[in-house]
Write a protein that holds these residues in place. Structure first.
Motif, PDB file in Angstrom:
ATOM      1  N   VAL A   1      19.295  -1.264  20.787  1.00  0.00           N
ATOM      2  CA  VAL A   1      18.578  -0.266  21.413  1.00  0.00           C
ATOM      3  C   VAL A   1      17.272   0.035  20.747  1.00  0.00           C
ATOM      4  N   ILE A   2      16.441   0.479  21.502  1.00  0.00           N
ATOM      5  CA  ILE A   2      14.929   1.137  20.889  1.00  0.00           C
ATOM      6  C   ILE A   2      15.152   2.308  20.765  1.00  0.00           C
ATOM      7  N   ASN A   3      14.986   3.416  19.494  1.00  0.00           N
ATOM      8  CA  ASN A   3      14.962   4.018  19.384  1.00  0.00           C
ATOM      9  C   ASN A   3      13.351   4.402  18.824  1.00  0.00           C
ATOM     10  N   VAL A   4      12.401   5.498  19.034  1.00  0.00           N
ATOM     11  CA  VAL A   4      11.298   5.944  18.909  1.00  0.00           C
ATOM     12  C   VAL A   4      11.356   6.823  18.155  1.00  0.00           C
TER      13      VAL A   4
ATOM     14  N   ILE B   1       9.700   3.068  15.579  1.00  0.00           N
ATOM     15  CA  ILE B   1      10.580   3.075  16.320  1.00  0.00           C
ATOM     16  C   ILE B   1      11.917   2.643  15.101  1.00  0.00           C
ATOM     17  N   ASN B   2      13.163   2.417  15.984  1.00  0.00           N
ATOM     18  CA  ASN B   2      13.748   2.189  15.241  1.00  0.00           C
ATOM     19  C   ASN B   2      14.871   0.996  16.511  1.00  0.00           C
ATOM     20  N   VAL B   3      14.978   0.348  15.672  1.00  0.00           N
ATOM     21  CA  VAL B   3      15.933  -1.223  16.615  1.00  0.00           C
ATOM     22  C   VAL B   3      16.789  -1.477  15.861  1.00  0.00           C
TER      23      VAL B   3
ATOM     24  N   PRO C   1      -9.077   3.671  28.818  1.00  0.00           N
ATOM     25  CA  PRO C   1      -8.683   4.865  29.176  1.00  0.00           C
ATOM     26  C   PRO C   1      -7.019   5.089  28.122  1.00  0.00           C
ATOM     27  N   GLU C   2      -6.360   3.934  28.672  1.00  0.00           N
ATOM     28  CA  GLU C   2      -5.098   3.928  28.031  1.00  0.00           C
ATOM     29  C   GLU C   2      -4.186   2.618  28.075  1.00  0.00           C
ATOM     30  N   TYR C   3      -3.257   2.488  27.384  1.00  0.00           N
ATOM     31  CA  TYR C   3      -2.392   1.288  27.458  1.00  0.00           C
ATOM     32  C   TYR C   3      -0.572   1.350  27.473  1.00  0.00           C
ATOM     33  N   ASN C   4      -0.217   0.845  28.452  1.00  0.00           N
ATOM     34  CA  ASN C   4       1.124   0.871  28.491  1.00  0.00           C
ATOM     35  C   ASN C   4       1.437  -0.341  28.028  1.00  0.00           C
ATOM     36  N   ILE C   5       2.107  -0.166  26.542  1.00  0.00           N
ATOM     37  CA  ILE C   5       2.863  -1.641  25.097  1.00  0.00           C
ATOM     38  C   ILE C   5       4.024  -1.149  25.606  1.00  0.00           C
ATOM     39  N   THR C   6       4.908  -2.475  25.848  1.00  0.00           N
ATOM     40  CA  THR C   6       6.182  -2.412  25.923  1.00  0.00           C
ATOM     41  C   THR C   6       6.287  -3.359  25.115  1.00  0.00           C
ATOM     42  N   ILE C   7       7.170  -2.619  24.273  1.00  0.00           N
ATOM     43  CA  ILE C   7       7.968  -2.828  23.115  1.00  0.00           C
ATOM     44  C   ILE C   7       9.373  -4.138  23.576  1.00  0.00           C
ATOM     45  N   THR C   8       9.251  -5.449  23.101  1.00  0.00           N
ATOM     46  CA  THR C   8      10.746  -5.796  23.593  1.00  0.00           C
ATOM     47  C   THR C   8      11.241  -6.542  22.334  1.00  0.00           C
TER      48      THR C   8
ATOM     49  N   SER D   1      18.535  -9.106  25.379  1.00  0.00           N
ATOM     50  CA  SER D   1      16.728  -8.177  24.156  1.00  0.00           C
ATOM     51  C   SER D   1      16.794  -6.894  25.610  1.00  0.00           C
ATOM     52  N   SER D   2      15.638  -6.193  25.287  1.00  0.00           N
ATOM     53  CA  SER D   2      15.664  -4.461  25.546  1.00  0.00           C
ATOM     54  C   SER D   2      14.342  -4.513  25.134  1.00  0.00           C
ATOM     55  N   ALA D   3      13.786  -3.471  26.296  1.00  0.00           N
ATOM     56  CA  ALA D   3      12.560  -3.013  26.156  1.00  0.00           C
ATOM     57  C   ALA D   3      12.230  -1.805  26.225  1.00  0.00           C
ATOM     58  N   ARG D   4      11.300  -1.591  26.293  1.00  0.00           N
ATOM     59  CA  ARG D   4      10.434  -0.098  25.406  1.00  0.00           C
ATOM     60  C   ARG D   4       9.001   0.440  26.261  1.00  0.00           C
TER      61      ARG D   4
END
Length: 962
Positions: free
Chosen positions: A353-356, A376-378, A423-430, A440-443
């Motif tokens: 579980v990923i918590n920002v 982030i907290n996992v 101008p922007e980034y979509n950062i996917t944390i797995t 696995s889970s992604a945010r």
């Protein structure tokens, strides 16, 4: 690096004993994030808002740091029992805490959460231990316990009693059992490995069914709280016939394992007990004894076989191990018990579980590498390898992720940003665990890059060129420049400016203007190709950033010619005052060059190409004009029949569209000699053309001169009228006019500096102090002549009426009042005709001859009469005086104290004492004059002769020398 300490902020008294508040602080430093751990101990059931501890003090943080860092509590998915007061830095209870509900019988009971601060990021783990209070009394699950015991039960037989349940722990938990006193049974207590207690009745005396077929006992369970609490259960014993063998388990403890999430009906283990009896007394039944909580819904046992299986949901994250007691009972009522320990095996059934915790968006594009973007907290509820997590992001992104603390990760920038590129980034944390198979889970984090003014405006070209036709309209749009800026918003807002340059010494802004928003260039004036052929200016494009960036571009304007100038004839010169003629001899042959018309055109190109044509001629068959060169030549032989006077009109025309032209008249004289030309041209008609512009200027000049003449005439008449009105005002006033004729004194010593005696008229008004004295022409007729030998007599050379008849005197001036008229004897000073004897002797008020100081005193007294009294009006006086080198201001008396009024014996003084003295002197002088009247019959002295002036003395001296 870690250390721990115990803090005791205060003591709290509870039911059993005082509890100490203990604080355990752990500070951990890892990478760039500061972390610490604090442990508090509080009793359960505290009211909302109760103080737990001073977090700011225990962590050594400033209250301002808590507010600026936006300190907050992160509990994840669990219930938040506490609240952080950032304004005081304290931790308080926000929800009711029931230790039994929170932890059950697990000791110690605690829950943990994190406190996170930003800028810089700090993580502090807080653990709160919940201390039990005696809020529950021991309770039995049933109110009555039934036993059937055979009378043949042997001494020492044990009968397991129902255990009481007390959710409290430690001292507040169940501590002791008490049995109602009796003769057959004693109570024996036992302690389970988990600390719980149970009791057995031990038969100490054989039962006698015939004596006591039924026994009623009470079992009391008490805890160790203060005050002590208890619970009771009734024990009903029915005495049966003999059953002398009780069931016996083959193991005292059974151990088994079961997989998490095992389906219903999954076999776990089987318990077994044996009974030596036979028949119904040897038939054994199996039961679960003292099941707690929801265990009764998870497991089931077969009463006949003793097989234990799964009947509910098993979750490793809730309970990792189960302990149940199994009871074997025969038909005779004898029982035995055993313990079954069931361990739950974990499976990888929970994804991370990923918590920002913190996320900064947008991030400035000039942020340096290593800037923290997010924390982030996992978490993974699984254990061991199933709970081991690794976090990753796309390697193509300019970011990196690092582990800062246990289960905390920091997302940082790896390289610099460029908003214009991305101008922007979509950062996917797995987040992936290490289970088999792994879960696995992604945010996904959407990060925007904020703009920085790092790009200057850019023009499309390095240099612009434009063409403008002359004689354009002022304000016309002639060109447009455009620049682009890769930045965004205000940083990309472009303003256009003209650099401050000069063209031929004139600022460029007088030629061209620019729209600061659109970049459209406008012509300020109408251009003239003949004056300026090219304009070069610099346009500056400046963005709206801070500081602003700019770039320049050169713009060249080429002025295109128009046919706006007519040809100008340079030769022959056309004059209106004289006649110019070209002579052609009669012997001129064909092609004779008579003259050449020279013309120029200020335009350029084909607009300046000139052609010459003969428009009119006296004899067209005699002359021709060259089309390109303007040469006038003869086209035939000149003969005697040709007229002497020939007039040609040549048209000069350019090649413009439309074309412009000019005409010139050429006078040609066909003659062989000059006298012949003169005789012929004397009556030549002068058909000159009048210049309309010259006529206009002459008329304008005449009008201006006439206007100025009339204006001057009006001004002169107005001034004359104004002076006349002023004189009338003075005429009608009550102020008297005082004529005064000071005497002329002769220079008897011959030391004068002036050769002639001059008499000046001085006109002064009552406001004469503020104006200058104006000297008029010499008035010789007003000069009084005095004989040097005379000692006291003076004659007036002209009457007062002559004075009043002067041109500058007011019209129809009234004579002085009769009060101002006195006889000659009554007049003071040398003005009287016949003074008293003391005047002749030089003892009167005016000695003879008077000194120059006395003359000046009389002059200034008369001139300042207006200062002494308001009853005196302007007057005219004739005076003559002589200035001597020996005269200084030291000889001048204070004329302001005594003012003499001509024609009167009155004297104006500045103080009353002087007035009294002057009145006394005047009365004495009048008395003396009355006494001197008889002596007036004496023969009159000779008329006074003209006094000698220094000039007359010099003349007489020259005569004597001759």
């Amino acid at each position: 690096m870690a250390f721990e300490g115990f803090l005791q902020p205060k003591c709290l008294k509870w039911r059993l004993c005082g509890l100490r508040w203990q604080v355990l602080v752990f500070l951990l430093y890892f990478i760039h994030i500061i972390s610490g751990q604090i442990r508090y101990s509080i009793p359960e059931e505290m009211k909302k808002g109760s103080l737990i501890g001073n977090v700011a003090q225990d962590l050594g943080l400033d209250l301002k740091r808590l507010r600026v860092g936006r300190a907050r509590i992160v509990t994840g998915e669990s219930i938040q029992y506490t609240e952080l007061k950032t304004d005081k830095g304290i931790l308080v209870v926000s929800e009711r805490i029931d230790r039994e509900q929170l932890c059950g019988d697990v000791t110690p009971c605690s829950f943990s959460f994190e406190i996170i601060l930003e800028n810089p990021i700090e993580l502090h783990r807080i653990t709160v231990e919940i201390l039990d209070v005696n809020d529950h009394a021991p309770a039995f699950p049933i109110k009555d316990v039934q036993f059937e015991i055979s009378e043949s039960a042997t001494v020492g037989a044990r009968f397991l009693l129902e255990s009481a349940v007390d959710p409290d722990v430690t001292l507040n938990a169940l501590q002791n059992y008490m049995l109602t006193p009796n003769h057959n049974f004693v109570l024996k207590q036992h302690t389970n490995p988990d600390g719980s207690k149970y009791a057995e009745m031990v038969l100490q005396k054989p039962l006698d069914r015939e004596e006591h077929p039924h026994l009623s006992l009470k079992l009391v369970a008490v805890d160790g709280g203060n005050p002590q609490k208890s619970g009771t259960v009734n024990i009903e014993i029915n005495v049966l016939d003999a059953n002398d063998n009780a069931p016996v388990f083959n193991q005292s403890v059974y151990r088994a394992t079961v997989m998490e999430k095992a389906p219903t009906g999954t076999y776990i283990t089987t318990v077994n007990a044996s009974d030596a009896d036979s028949g119904s007394y040897g038939h054994i039944s199996y039961y679960f004894s003292k099941l707690k909580g929801n265990i009764v819904d998870i497991f089931t046992i077969d009463m006949s076989t003793g097989s234990i299986s799964v009947s509910g949901q098993i979750d490793y994250e809730k309970d990792k191990k189960y302990e149940v007691r199994v009871e074997a009972k025969d038909q005779g009522g004898l029982t035995d018990s055993s313990k079954v320990v069931i361990e739950v095996l974990d499976i990888n059934d929970n994804a991370p579980v990923i918590n920002v915790m913190s996320f900064s968006s947008p991030v400035s594009e000039d942020a340096p590498p290593g800037t923290t973007v997010a924390v982030i907290n996992v978490k993974d509820a699984d254990s061991e390898r199933n709970g081991q997590i690794t976090c990753s992001i796309d390697t193509n992104l300019p970011f990196k992720i690092k582990s800062s603390l246990s289960s905390y990760y920091t997302l940082m920038s790896d390289i610099g940003f460029d908003r214009e590129t991305t101008p922007e980034y979509n950062i996917t944390i797995t987040a992936t665990d290490s289970g088999s198979p792994p879960l696995s889970s992604a945010r996904t984090l959407h990060l925007r890059i904020s703009d920085v003014n790092d790009n200057a405006p850019l023009f499309d070209k390095g240099t612009y060129s434009a063409y403008v036709t002359e004689n354009n309209f002022p304000g016309m749009s002639i060109f447009t420049v455009s620049a682009r800026d890769s930045d965004w918003n205000q940083n990309a807002r472009i303003s256009y400016l003209l650099e401050d340059t000069q063209i031929s010494g004139t600022p460029v802004s007088t030629y061209i203007s620019i729209n600061s928003e659109t970049g459209v260039l406008h012509a300020v004036r109408s251009f003239d190709y003949e004056q300026i052929k090219q304009l070069t200016l610099v346009v500056k494009a400046q963005d709206g950033g801070s500081p602003p960036l700019s770039s320049n571009v050169s713009v060249n304007f080429f002025i295109q010619d128009q046919n706006d100038n007519a040809p100008q004839v340079l030769y022959p010169v056309q004059t209106s005052s004289s006649l110019v003629a070209e002579m052609v001899p009669r012997s001129a042959d064909v092609g004779y060059l008579v003259t050449k018309v020279v013309a120029v055109d200020m335009d350029s190109g084909q607009n300046s190409w000139l052609s010459y044509k003969l428009q009119k001629a006296t004899d067209r068959a005699l002359f021709e004009v060259g089309l390109q060169n303007g040469e006038i030549r003869t086209i035939r032989q000149v003969n005697d029949k040709d007229a002497v006077k020939q007039r040609l009109t040549v048209v000069v025309e350019d090649n413009g569209q439309p074309s412009r032209s000019a005409t010139v008249n050429v006078n040609v004289a066909v003659a062989d000699s000059f006298p012949e030309v003169l005789s012929e041209f004397t009556d030549f008609t002068n058909d000159k053309e009048y210049n309309d512009n010259l006529t206009f200027y002459l008329v304008l000049a005449l009008a201006v001169v006439s206007f100025m003449f009339i204006t001057c005439l009006v001004v002169i008449i107005s001034v004359k009228i104004y002076r006349w009105r002023q004189s009338r005002i003075l005429y009608h006033s009550n102020l008297p006019v005082i004529p005064y004729y000071p005497p002329r004194y002769a220079d008897t010593l011959g030391t004068g500096t002036l050769q002639h005696v001059y008499n000046y008229e001085v006109c002064r008004t009552t406001d004469s102090r503020k104006s200058d004295c104006q000297f008029a022409r010499p008035c010789s007729q007003n000069v009084l002549i005095m004989d040097p030998s005379s000692t006291g007599t003076m004659q007036r050379m002209q009457s007062e009426q002559n004075i009043l008849d002067e041109p500058d005197s007011p019209l129809e001036q009234k004579p002085p009042n009769a009060d101002w008229r006195f006889t000659q004897g009554q007049r003071p000073g040398p003005s009287g005709a016949g003074g008293p004897p003391e005047m002749a002797m030089g003892t009167g008020p005016w000695p003879n001859p008077p000194t120059e100081a006395e003359q000046l005193q009389a002059l200034m007294a008369a001139a300042n009469v207006s200062e002494a009294t308001a009853t005196l009006g302007p007057g005219t006086m004739g005076l003559s005086t002589r200035y001597s080198p020996q005269f200084t201001l030291q000889h001048v008396p204070d004329y302001r104290q005594n003012v003499y009024i001509p024609g009167s014996t009155a004297t104006l003084t500045s103080n009353p004492q002087q007035q009294q003295q002057q009145q006394q002197q005047q009365m004495a002088a009048q008395h003396q004059a009355l006494q001197a009247q008889p002596s007036e019959a004496a023969p009159q002295p000779e008329p006074p002769k003209a006094a000698q002036t220094p000039a007359s003395k010099k003349k007489s001296t020259k005569k004597e020398k001759k």
